[in-house]
Write a protein that holds these residues in place. Structure first.
Motif, PDB file in Angstrom:
ATOM      1  N   GLY A 141      -3.233   2.871  -8.468  1.00  0.00           N
ATOM      2  CA  GLY A 141      -3.809   4.125  -8.635  1.00  0.00           C
ATOM      3  C   GLY A 141      -4.273   4.243  -9.779  1.00  0.00           C
ATOM      4  O   GLY A 141      -4.307   3.355 -10.714  1.00  0.00           O
ATOM      5  N   GLU A 179      -7.792   8.149  -4.638  1.00  0.00           N
ATOM      6  CA  GLU A 179      -8.633   7.521  -3.770  1.00  0.00           C
ATOM      7  C   GLU A 179      -7.746   7.822  -2.501  1.00  0.00           C
ATOM      8  O   GLU A 179      -6.724   8.030  -2.538  1.00  0.00           O
ATOM      9  CB  GLU A 179      -7.830   6.255  -4.290  1.00  0.00           C
ATOM     10  N   TYR A 181      -5.685   6.297   0.741  1.00  0.00           N
ATOM     11  CA  TYR A 181      -4.387   5.039   0.344  1.00  0.00           C
ATOM     12  C   TYR A 181      -3.392   5.035   1.568  1.00  0.00           C
ATOM     13  O   TYR A 181      -3.453   5.541   2.398  1.00  0.00           O
ATOM     14  CB  TYR A 181      -3.097   5.191  -0.458  1.00  0.00           C
ATOM     15  N   ASP A 193      -4.436  10.779  -0.121  1.00  0.00           N
ATOM     16  CA  ASP A 193      -5.118  10.748  -1.245  1.00  0.00           C
ATOM     17  C   ASP A 193      -3.747  10.956  -2.183  1.00  0.00           C
ATOM     18  O   ASP A 193      -3.915  12.030  -2.451  1.00  0.00           O
ATOM     19  CB  ASP A 193      -6.419  11.209  -0.762  1.00  0.00           C
ATOM     20  N   ARG A 265      -2.398  -0.368   1.098  1.00  0.00           N
ATOM     21  CA  ARG A 265      -3.628  -0.603   0.729  1.00  0.00           C
ATOM     22  C   ARG A 265      -4.904   0.713   0.567  1.00  0.00           C
ATOM     23  O   ARG A 265      -3.997   1.410   0.635  1.00  0.00           O
ATOM     24  CB  ARG A 265      -3.786  -1.042   2.260  1.00  0.00           C
ATOM     25  N   ARG A 266      -5.616  -0.050  -0.235  1.00  0.00           N
ATOM     26  CA  ARG A 266      -6.582   1.215  -0.689  1.00  0.00           C
ATOM     27  C   ARG A 266      -7.263   1.199   1.252  1.00  0.00           C
ATOM     28  O   ARG A 266      -7.633   0.554   1.996  1.00  0.00           O
ATOM     29  CB  ARG A 266      -8.017   0.854  -1.218  1.00  0.00           C
ATOM     30  N   ARG A 267      -7.880   2.688   1.757  1.00  0.00           N
ATOM     31  CA  ARG A 267      -8.362   3.088   2.492  1.00  0.00           C
ATOM     32  C   ARG A 267     -10.103   1.954   3.000  1.00  0.00           C
ATOM     33  O   ARG A 267     -10.096   1.727   4.101  1.00  0.00           O
ATOM     34  CB  ARG A 267      -8.421   4.365   2.939  1.00  0.00           C
ATOM     35  N   LEU A 272      -6.111  -3.195  -4.725  1.00  0.00           N
ATOM     36  CA  LEU A 272      -5.576  -2.709  -5.646  1.00  0.00           C
ATOM     37  C   LEU A 272      -5.392  -2.372  -6.978  1.00  0.00           C
ATOM     38  O   LEU A 272      -5.546  -4.039  -6.898  1.00  0.00           O
ATOM     39  CB  LEU A 272      -4.228  -2.319  -5.533  1.00  0.00           C
TER      40      LEU A 272
END
Length: 309
Positions: A141, A179, A181, A193, A265-267, A272
């Motif tokens: 992040g 972001e 996640y 978020d 993980r990122r949505r 990352l």
């Protein structure tokens, strides 16, 4: 037993390679130690040098001393992790030297190399991940983006201590604070978020941030802070509390979770940005597992300082 001193000439004040080599040589000769001095030439070289020395060690007990900052310690630990006959120590020569701050008022004893080479070995935890490892902290992040941006600020004259972190943080706050996640901690979902997701094995980082003052690298667990997405108007007070370990004052924004395994993980499926002791990696998924039993060299009698001491 062989003592191997690994010097990072890029750590701390540049141009100290000869000075550090002289200190290491003097300590080894005065104590009649079997020793070797290695010098890193590029990022990641420390990992290679340590692994090569381990493979050539023939089963001999090896002690590696990271002569640099937290990044140097990270490389030495990554190279040594999993080797049964190896111990790792830190002779601080960087700008932050944050991991050994867990030893509190006895931290200064690490700077006396003869005392360190005569020291004992304590078991500490180590964070193993699919994109590297960490002795001290792990984050994704905005915090990781800040760590990535710190490098350019460290090149500026007189920009030392916490200032590279502060300037990079200001830059990244302007870029955006959160972001989406997908997060799994010990099998439980914490999707949301977040501005950042921080995992502490040690206590200090960034030259002056101490978000988990009671973190203990010997307790067999990570302390994860899930920092919710915040607006720019709220960010200053939340970050201020986070920095001082006062996140509990804002439970609506900062949630603390003990952990042994983490998956992130990122949505949106993008890579990352991962901070591992200040070293930056990029990956579509982060999987981290806390391992116990890495041998860490400390001066005789030095122990992790408890929060109330």
């Amino acid at each position: 037993m062989k003592h191997i001193f690994l010097i990072n000439p890029a750590a701390g004040s540049r141009g100290r390679q000869a000075e550090l080599a002289g200190v290491c040589r003097k300590a080894a000769l005065e104590q009649n130690l079997e020793y070797e001095i290695l010098v890193t030439e590029h990022p990641g070289h420390g990992v290679e040098l340590v692994r090569k020395a381990c493979l050539q060690g023939g089963g001999q007990h090896l002690r590696f001393y990271a002569c640099g900052g937290d990044g140097t310690l990270n490389e030495v630990a990554r190279g040594a992790f999993g080797m049964w006959n190896v111990a790792v120590g830190h002779f601080p020569a960087g700008t932050g030297n944050d991991f050994i701050k867990v030893f509190g008022r006895q931290m200064n004893r690490f700077s006396h190399l003869p005392e360190l080479t005569k020291g004992e070995e304590l078991p500490v935890d180590y964070v193993e991940t699919n994109c590297g490892g960490a002795v001290n902290v792990l984050s994704v992040g905005i915090d990781a983006r800040v760590a990535a941006g710190m490098r350019k600020y460290k090149r500026l004259p007189l920009c030392r201590g916490q200032w590279p972190y502060v300037f990079s943080a200001a830059e990244n706050i302007v870029r955006g604070l959160g972001e989406g996640y997908q997060v799994i901690i010990d099998g439980k979902s914490y999707d949301g978020d977040y501005s950042m997701i921080f995992a502490a094995n040690g206590r200090w980082y960034g030259g002056g941030f101490c978000p988990v003052p009671d973190a203990d690298p010997q307790d067999g667990q990570l302390d994860v802070l899930l920092v919710s997405k915040v607006g720019r108007m709220t960010a200053a007070k939340v970050v201020g509390a986070y920095k001082k370990g006062l996140g509990y004052q804002y439970p609506q924004y900062i949630k603390r979770v003990p952990a042994h395994e983490i998956e992130i993980r990122r949505r949106d499926g993008k890579d990352l940005c991962v901070n591992l002791d200040g070293e930056i990696a990029y990956a579509p998924r982060l999987q981290a597992v806390l391992r116990q039993g890495m041998k860490f060299i400390v001066p005789q009698g030095v122990r992790v300082e408890k929060q109330d001491q």
